[in-house]
Motif scaffolding. Structure first.
Motif, PDB file in Angstrom:
ATOM      1  N   GLY A  12      -4.912  15.809   3.518  1.00  0.00           N
ATOM      2  CA  GLY A  12      -4.167  15.023   4.487  1.00  0.00           C
ATOM      3  C   GLY A  12      -3.710  13.698   3.900  1.00  0.00           C
ATOM      4  N   ALA A  13      -3.241  12.796   4.779  1.00  0.00           N
ATOM      5  CA  ALA A  13      -2.728  11.497   4.341  1.00  0.00           C
ATOM      6  C   ALA A  13      -3.767  10.788   3.478  1.00  0.00           C
ATOM      7  CB  ALA A  13      -2.370  10.652   5.550  1.00  0.00           C
ATOM      8  N   ARG A  14      -3.304  10.192   2.384  1.00  0.00           N
ATOM      9  CA  ARG A  14      -4.220   9.589   1.417  1.00  0.00           C
ATOM     10  C   ARG A  14      -3.573   8.357   0.786  1.00  0.00           C
ATOM     11  NH1 ARG A  14      -6.561  13.477  -3.186  1.00  0.00           N
ATOM     12  NH2 ARG A  14      -7.655  14.281  -1.343  1.00  0.00           N
ATOM     13  N   VAL A  15      -4.365   7.277   0.636  1.00  0.00           N
ATOM     14  CA  VAL A  15      -3.874   6.089  -0.074  1.00  0.00           C
ATOM     15  C   VAL A  15      -3.765   6.416  -1.559  1.00  0.00           C
ATOM     16  CG1 VAL A  15      -4.375   3.706  -0.725  1.00  0.00           C
ATOM     17  CG2 VAL A  15      -4.847   4.470   1.616  1.00  0.00           C
ATOM     18  N   VAL A  16      -2.576   6.205  -2.123  1.00  0.00           N
ATOM     19  CA  VAL A  16      -2.335   6.470  -3.532  1.00  0.00           C
ATOM     20  C   VAL A  16      -2.563   5.207  -4.358  1.00  0.00           C
ATOM     21  CG1 VAL A  16      -0.621   7.207  -5.233  1.00  0.00           C
ATOM     22  CG2 VAL A  16      -0.682   8.275  -2.961  1.00  0.00           C
ATOM     23  N   SER A  17      -2.117   4.063  -3.834  1.00  0.00           N
ATOM     24  CA  SER A  17      -2.324   2.798  -4.555  1.00  0.00           C
ATOM     25  C   SER A  17      -2.265   1.631  -3.577  1.00  0.00           C
ATOM     26  CB  SER A  17      -1.282   2.620  -5.665  1.00  0.00           C
ATOM     27  OG  SER A  17       0.031   2.638  -5.137  1.00  0.00           O
ATOM     28  N   ASP A  18      -2.925   0.559  -3.955  1.00  0.00           N
ATOM     29  CA  ASP A  18      -3.031  -0.661  -3.156  1.00  0.00           C
ATOM     30  C   ASP A  18      -2.892  -1.807  -4.158  1.00  0.00           C
ATOM     31  OD1 ASP A  18      -3.784  -2.840  -1.617  1.00  0.00           O
ATOM     32  OD2 ASP A  18      -5.400  -1.781  -0.586  1.00  0.00           O
ATOM     33  N   TYR A  19      -1.792  -2.557  -4.061  1.00  0.00           N
ATOM     34  CA  TYR A  19      -1.495  -3.488  -5.146  1.00  0.00           C
ATOM     35  C   TYR A  19      -0.712  -4.696  -4.637  1.00  0.00           C
ATOM     36  CZ  TYR A  19       3.042  -1.100  -4.864  1.00  0.00           C
ATOM     37  OH  TYR A  19       4.216  -0.561  -4.403  1.00  0.00           O
ATOM     38  N   ILE A  20      -0.523  -5.674  -5.529  1.00  0.00           N
ATOM     39  CA  ILE A  20       0.334  -6.828  -5.257  1.00  0.00           C
ATOM     40  C   ILE A  20       1.711  -6.517  -5.825  1.00  0.00           C
ATOM     41  CG2 ILE A  20       0.707  -9.278  -5.611  1.00  0.00           C
ATOM     42  CD1 ILE A  20      -1.687  -8.630  -3.827  1.00  0.00           C
ATOM     43  N   ALA A  21       2.717  -6.519  -4.968  1.00  0.00           N
ATOM     44  CA  ALA A  21       4.073  -6.140  -5.388  1.00  0.00           C
ATOM     45  C   ALA A  21       4.684  -7.205  -6.302  1.00  0.00           C
ATOM     46  CB  ALA A  21       4.940  -5.917  -4.158  1.00  0.00           C
ATOM     47  N   ASN A  35       9.074   1.704   3.062  1.00  0.00           N
ATOM     48  CA  ASN A  35      10.013   2.505   2.276  1.00  0.00           C
ATOM     49  C   ASN A  35       9.503   3.940   2.249  1.00  0.00           C
ATOM     50  OD1 ASN A  35      12.387   2.683   0.330  1.00  0.00           O
ATOM     51  ND2 ASN A  35      10.735   3.644  -0.821  1.00  0.00           N
ATOM     52  N   ILE A  36      10.320   4.855   2.776  1.00  0.00           N
ATOM     53  CA  ILE A  36       9.938   6.260   2.894  1.00  0.00           C
ATOM     54  C   ILE A  36      10.633   7.060   1.798  1.00  0.00           C
ATOM     55  CG2 ILE A  36       9.883   8.284   4.400  1.00  0.00           C
ATOM     56  CD1 ILE A  36      10.286   6.372   6.784  1.00  0.00           C
ATOM     57  N   THR A  37       9.851   7.771   1.007  1.00  0.00           N
ATOM     58  CA  THR A  37      10.403   8.714   0.039  1.00  0.00           C
ATOM     59  C   THR A  37      10.296  10.110   0.638  1.00  0.00           C
ATOM     60  OG1 THR A  37       9.799   7.326  -1.843  1.00  0.00           O
ATOM     61  CG2 THR A  37      10.238   9.644  -2.299  1.00  0.00           C
ATOM     62  N   VAL A  78       0.862  -1.185   0.000  1.00  0.00           N
ATOM     63  CA  VAL A  78       0.000   0.000   0.000  1.00  0.00           C
ATOM     64  C   VAL A  78       0.893   1.228   0.000  1.00  0.00           C
ATOM     65  CG1 VAL A  78      -1.757   1.315   1.243  1.00  0.00           C
ATOM     66  CG2 VAL A  78      -1.847  -1.188   1.247  1.00  0.00           C
ATOM     67  N   ARG A  79       0.604   2.172  -0.889  1.00  0.00           N
ATOM     68  CA  ARG A  79       1.380   3.408  -0.980  1.00  0.00           C
ATOM     69  C   ARG A  79       0.507   4.578  -0.527  1.00  0.00           C
ATOM     70  NH1 ARG A  79       2.872   6.763  -5.614  1.00  0.00           N
ATOM     71  NH2 ARG A  79       1.638   5.336  -6.895  1.00  0.00           N
ATOM     72  N   VAL A  80       1.046   5.399   0.373  1.00  0.00           N
ATOM     73  CA  VAL A  80       0.322   6.532   0.961  1.00  0.00           C
ATOM     74  C   VAL A  80       1.211   7.763   0.920  1.00  0.00           C
ATOM     75  CG1 VAL A  80      -0.593   7.482   3.139  1.00  0.00           C
ATOM     76  CG2 VAL A  80      -1.111   5.128   2.493  1.00  0.00           C
ATOM     77  N   LYS A  81       0.608   8.928   0.676  1.00  0.00           N
ATOM     78  CA  LYS A  81       1.371  10.165   0.811  1.00  0.00           C
ATOM     79  C   LYS A  81       0.691  11.067   1.842  1.00  0.00           C
ATOM     80  CE  LYS A  81      -0.548  12.696  -3.199  1.00  0.00           C
ATOM     81  NZ  LYS A  81      -0.159  13.379  -4.466  1.00  0.00           N
ATOM     82  N   ALA A  82       1.506  11.851   2.536  1.00  0.00           N
ATOM     83  CA  ALA A  82       1.010  12.749   3.585  1.00  0.00           C
ATOM     84  C   ALA A  82       1.785  14.062   3.495  1.00  0.00           C
ATOM     85  CB  ALA A  82       1.169  12.117   4.965  1.00  0.00           C
ATOM     86  N   PRO A  83       1.128  15.195   3.823  1.00  0.00           N
ATOM     87  CA  PRO A  83       1.732  16.506   3.558  1.00  0.00           C
ATOM     88  C   PRO A  83       2.612  17.039   4.683  1.00  0.00           C
ATOM     89  CG  PRO A  83      -0.477  16.809   4.396  1.00  0.00           C
ATOM     90  CD  PRO A  83      -0.255  15.318   4.317  1.00  0.00           C
ATOM     91  N   GLY A  84       3.561  17.890   4.285  1.00  0.00           N
ATOM     92  CA  GLY A  84       4.236  18.744   5.240  1.00  0.00           C
ATOM     93  C   GLY A  84       3.338  19.929   5.583  1.00  0.00           C
ATOM     94  N   LYS A  85       3.782  20.749   6.514  1.00  0.00           N
ATOM     95  CA  LYS A  85       2.935  21.871   6.953  1.00  0.00           C
ATOM     96  C   LYS A  85       3.761  23.121   7.175  1.00  0.00           C
ATOM     97  CE  LYS A  85       4.589  21.626  11.317  1.00  0.00           C
ATOM     98  NZ  LYS A  85       5.364  22.703  11.998  1.00  0.00           N
ATOM     99  N   ILE A  86       3.067  24.243   7.135  1.00  0.00           N
ATOM    100  CA  ILE A  86       3.602  25.532   7.569  1.00  0.00           C
ATOM    101  C   ILE A  86       2.781  25.987   8.765  1.00  0.00           C
ATOM    102  CG2 ILE A  86       3.865  27.981   6.967  1.00  0.00           C
ATOM    103  CD1 ILE A  86       4.175  27.105   4.042  1.00  0.00           C
ATOM    104  N   LEU A 126       3.745  19.532  -0.489  1.00  0.00           N
ATOM    105  CA  LEU A 126       5.039  18.861  -0.463  1.00  0.00           C
ATOM    106  C   LEU A 126       4.835  17.620   0.390  1.00  0.00           C
ATOM    107  CD1 LEU A 126       7.976  19.179  -1.450  1.00  0.00           C
ATOM    108  CD2 LEU A 126       8.480  20.301   0.726  1.00  0.00           C
ATOM    109  N   TYR A 127       4.860  16.455  -0.261  1.00  0.00           N
ATOM    110  CA  TYR A 127       4.372  15.238   0.386  1.00  0.00           C
ATOM    111  C   TYR A 127       5.484  14.232   0.673  1.00  0.00           C
ATOM    112  CZ  TYR A 127      -0.132  16.890  -1.388  1.00  0.00           C
ATOM    113  OH  TYR A 127      -1.241  17.646  -1.680  1.00  0.00           O
ATOM    114  N   GLU A 128       5.415  13.660   1.868  1.00  0.00           N
ATOM    115  CA  GLU A 128       6.160  12.442   2.160  1.00  0.00           C
ATOM    116  C   GLU A 128       5.374  11.271   1.577  1.00  0.00           C
ATOM    117  OE1 GLU A 128       9.026  13.830   3.157  1.00  0.00           O
ATOM    118  OE2 GLU A 128       9.234  12.629   4.989  1.00  0.00           O
ATOM    119  N   GLU A 129       6.067  10.214   1.220  1.00  0.00           N
ATOM    120  CA  GLU A 129       5.399   9.047   0.653  1.00  0.00           C
ATOM    121  C   GLU A 129       5.955   7.778   1.288  1.00  0.00           C
ATOM    122  OE1 GLU A 129       5.574   7.341  -3.726  1.00  0.00           O
ATOM    123  OE2 GLU A 129       4.344   9.156  -3.650  1.00  0.00           O
TER     124      GLU A 129
END
Length: 316
Positions: free
Chosen positions: A307-316, A102-104, A9-17, A43-46
């Motif tokens: 906010g944090a959101r699922v980007v994709s859900d897959y079989i690796a 794995n953090i991007t 499962v891949r998720v991205k979440a935002p930075g803040k000011i 500007l998102y962490e993933e």
């Protein structure tokens, strides 16, 4: 026929000011009461969470984007905030497995923009989906409080007022995009050290802040209307003086932004990232080009972001 791999499962979440940050004196528990207006920015962490069979929680990190991130400063053991988030959720989930995270990285590290908190929020949402734990967003936000004051906001995103130590959130209306140019630093600042420096500066100057800080309602009004010019006069960060004390070179960055025509500049959170407010998307692009030409590393962002959101859900 190729065998199916593990689920991921891949998720991205935002930075803040922190558009506004008021800080009270030290409390008995060592923390400070704050009143903050959070703005999630684009500007998102993933995080990609992949199920494993060994029961372990492991972490790898890579970087992406225009920012020069000091990746070696990120712990890859159980102290990593994303790993702690996964471990905390695993204790509560009936279907947990081992997981590799794995953090991007895209948000400046130790930069006052809540990048680690975004990692934790993304890990919570990714592992919840991976393990079919079934927690609601509100339930995940309650779990997130134990991981840090900024983690619940990274889950929720948008615009919010945070009180207590920042974890008690009230969403605020802010639909019109605000455009910013970020200038990160090649170094980080320790949040506890910045707070200690603020306390020292206040003690030396005889300043006695209110026990319970409050937000100026004009800030929320300006953000609600998307009035960047009015907001520029209202930006405030009690931690900025401490950040400038620890990193005096940030004064030159703020001066460069004024020279380039920014409506206003502010150190974000505990710093050292500086955020410059622009009047429009075109103005932000011009400001970005001028600051880059002056030799600064820059990043264009806008907010509010989701906010944090699922980007994709897959079989690796």
């Amino acid at each position: 026929m190729r065998a199916a791999g593990p689920r991921a499962v891949r998720v991205k979440a935002p930075g803040k000011i922190n558009v506004s940050l008021r800080v009270g004196p030290p409390r008995e528990d060592g923390y400070h009461s704050v009143a903050s207006v959070y703005l999630a920015v684009s500007l998102y962490e993933e995080i990609t969470a992949t199920a494993t069979d060994d029961g372990a929680i492991t972490v790898t990190v890579d970087g992406q984007g225009s920012l020069n991130l000091p990746m070696e400063e990120i712990p890859l053991d159980a102290s990593n905030l994303a790993a702690r988030a996964a471990a905390q959720l695993a204790e509560l989930s009936e279907k947990s497995t081992g997981v590799h995270l794995n953090i991007t990285k895209r948000v400046p590290i130790a930069g006052g923009m809540g990048g680690g908190s975004a990692d934790a929020a993304a890990a919570l949402l990714a592992c919840d989906a991976l393990w079919n734990s079934g927690f609601s967003r509100d339930e995940l936000a309650k779990i997130a409080i134990d991981l840090g004051a900024d983690v619940p906001f990274a889950l929720i995103g948008g615009t919010a007022v945070g009180v207590g130590v920042g974890e008690q959130l009230t969403p605020a209306i802010s639909k019109t995009p605000l455009h910013w140019v970020l200038v990160p630093s090649a170094f980080g600042l320790s949040t506890p050290e910045v707070y200690r420096t603020l306390d020292d500066l206040r003690l030396a100057g005889g300043e006695q802040p209110p026990e319970i800080p409050e937000i100026d309602p004009q800030i929320l009004s300006a953000m609600r209307s998307g009035d960047a010019h009015t907001l520029a006069d209202l930006l405030h960060n009690d931690l900025q003086a401490a950040a400038l004390e620890l990193a005096p070179e940030l004064k030159d960055v703020l001066a460069a932004g004024r020279e380039a025509g920014a409506l206003a500049g502010i150190v974000s959170g505990s710093g050292p990232t500086v955020a410059f407010l622009a009047e429009s998307e075109d103005h932000a692009a011009t400001l970005d080009a001028l600051l880059a030409a002056a030799g600064l590393t820059t990043e264009l962002v806008h907010g509010p972001a989701h906010g944090a959101r699922v980007v994709s859900d897959y079989i690796a």
